[in-house]
Design a protein around this motif. Sequence first.
Motif, PDB file in Angstrom:
ATOM      1  N   GLU A 128       0.804  -1.082  -0.177  1.00  0.00           N
ATOM      2  CA  GLU A 128      -0.065  -0.014   0.000  1.00  0.00           C
ATOM      3  C   GLU A 128       0.850   1.425   0.169  1.00  0.00           C
ATOM      4  O   GLU A 128       1.907   1.454   0.371  1.00  0.00           O
ATOM      5  CB  GLU A 128      -0.962  -0.001   1.366  1.00  0.00           C
ATOM      6  N   GLY A 130       0.281   5.671   0.093  1.00  0.00           N
ATOM      7  CA  GLY A 130      -0.908   6.634   0.204  1.00  0.00           C
ATOM      8  C   GLY A 130      -0.208   8.061   0.547  1.00  0.00           C
ATOM      9  O   GLY A 130       0.844   8.532   0.183  1.00  0.00           O
ATOM     10  N   ARG A 149      -4.730   8.710   3.713  1.00  0.00           N
ATOM     11  CA  ARG A 149      -5.571   8.061   2.465  1.00  0.00           C
ATOM     12  C   ARG A 149      -4.673   7.105   1.909  1.00  0.00           C
ATOM     13  O   ARG A 149      -3.442   7.583   1.319  1.00  0.00           O
ATOM     14  CB  ARG A 149      -6.091   8.965   1.671  1.00  0.00           C
ATOM     15  N   THR A 150      -5.084   5.864   1.552  1.00  0.00           N
ATOM     16  CA  THR A 150      -4.561   4.999   0.987  1.00  0.00           C
ATOM     17  C   THR A 150      -4.838   5.054  -0.631  1.00  0.00           C
ATOM     18  O   THR A 150      -6.036   5.086  -0.968  1.00  0.00           O
ATOM     19  CB  THR A 150      -4.768   3.407   1.041  1.00  0.00           C
ATOM     20  N   VAL A 151      -3.765   4.915  -1.600  1.00  0.00           N
ATOM     21  CA  VAL A 151      -4.111   5.497  -2.969  1.00  0.00           C
ATOM     22  C   VAL A 151      -3.783   4.210  -3.772  1.00  0.00           C
ATOM     23  O   VAL A 151      -2.687   3.715  -4.012  1.00  0.00           O
ATOM     24  CB  VAL A 151      -3.262   6.659  -3.335  1.00  0.00           C
ATOM     25  N   LEU A 153      -2.508   1.970  -7.035  1.00  0.00           N
ATOM     26  CA  LEU A 153      -1.572   2.480  -8.202  1.00  0.00           C
ATOM     27  C   LEU A 153      -1.665   1.295  -9.238  1.00  0.00           C
ATOM     28  O   LEU A 153      -1.578   0.251  -8.873  1.00  0.00           O
ATOM     29  CB  LEU A 153      -0.326   2.492  -7.861  1.00  0.00           C
ATOM     30  N   VAL A 165      -0.330  10.521  -9.500  1.00  0.00           N
ATOM     31  CA  VAL A 165      -1.447   9.882  -9.032  1.00  0.00           C
ATOM     32  C   VAL A 165      -1.748  10.632  -7.520  1.00  0.00           C
ATOM     33  O   VAL A 165      -2.785  11.147  -7.185  1.00  0.00           O
ATOM     34  CB  VAL A 165      -1.695   8.430  -9.027  1.00  0.00           C
ATOM     35  N   LEU A 166      -0.786  10.525  -6.708  1.00  0.00           N
ATOM     36  CA  LEU A 166      -0.782  10.780  -5.270  1.00  0.00           C
ATOM     37  C   LEU A 166      -1.077  12.123  -5.316  1.00  0.00           C
ATOM     38  O   LEU A 166      -1.560  12.714  -4.234  1.00  0.00           O
ATOM     39  CB  LEU A 166       0.647  10.329  -4.380  1.00  0.00           C
ATOM     40  N   ASP A 169      -4.856  13.029  -5.545  1.00  0.00           N
ATOM     41  CA  ASP A 169      -5.458  12.514  -4.342  1.00  0.00           C
ATOM     42  C   ASP A 169      -5.124  13.320  -3.220  1.00  0.00           C
ATOM     43  O   ASP A 169      -5.921  13.879  -2.454  1.00  0.00           O
ATOM     44  CB  ASP A 169      -5.292  11.039  -4.030  1.00  0.00           C
TER      45      ASP A 169
END
Length: 311
Positions: A128, A130, A149-151, A153, A165-166, A169
């Motif tokens: 994981e 995030g 928050r877990t993101v 991928l 991406v992170l 978010d």
Amino acid sequence: MRLVFAGTPAAAVPTLRTLALSHEIVAVVTRPDAPLGRKRVLTPSAVAQAAAEMGLPIIKAARLDDDATGRISALRPELGVIVAYGGLVREPLLSTPTHGWINLHFSLLPQWRGAAPLQRALIAGDAEVGVSVFQLVAALDAGDVFAARTVPLPSDANADSALDVLAHDGADLTAEVVAGIADGTATALPQEGEVTVAPKLTLDDGQLDWTLPVDEIYARFRGVTPEPGAHTTVGDLRVKILGASPADGVDVSEAGALAPGVIAATKHSLLIGTATTPLEVTRVQPAGKGAMNATDWWRGFRSDDTLRAGA
């Protein structure tokens, strides 16, 4: 709220843009222009360029010294927000905004405190990744966490694409925290769990060790791409590896069993042996040359069939 924002790279821009939609940005603090490219042209940071486009006041500072502190204090900010600025916030600046400073960090704290959290998480093969938003304190990335928050991928994401991406978010999460601080509902809790550290990557971190299993090699490749870059040596030549993946679905029968570091070309692929299955290399950049297709490079370079990478 009256916000002062501090950040430098492209990963900080989504948070700046998101916060500017709902709050007054009284100043954007960023690092000075830096020489880029072969011609070393002085170029504003990504944050400076975005702030100029948005018409926001900019303070360029290599470090947050007395001068920067005085300029920020005169603006009477209610909250400071920092995202990858590249420098430390010390007292008295730390306490200058009414609500202090919050920091968007690209890890699930207390994992990977430090300069390269996402890269180190990818190298370690973490299940994981995030983002966390925490209260900035004097100790490194140790403040209480407002939100995390877990993101998810893609399995082939490298440090560059994963950070993009992170960053988006994280912008949304930061905006939620700032809104909570503004209306008095935000709460921060002490960090819990094992602390791991994420020091800045060096060139040596990009050296691939072919005696390891392919999954570990690929994890390192993802974590160091594009910077500082994955690389190996072939004979006396240093070769940067720009594109690679485990050889799943590739017919390796032409190459036979490959010992760690042994290079072999099939009709369409360049393979390098590992402790398990081979790594397929698709694009390389030999020292002193431009990027090129890996099989094309190998056909032009090969002097025998037993050359090894890393040897």
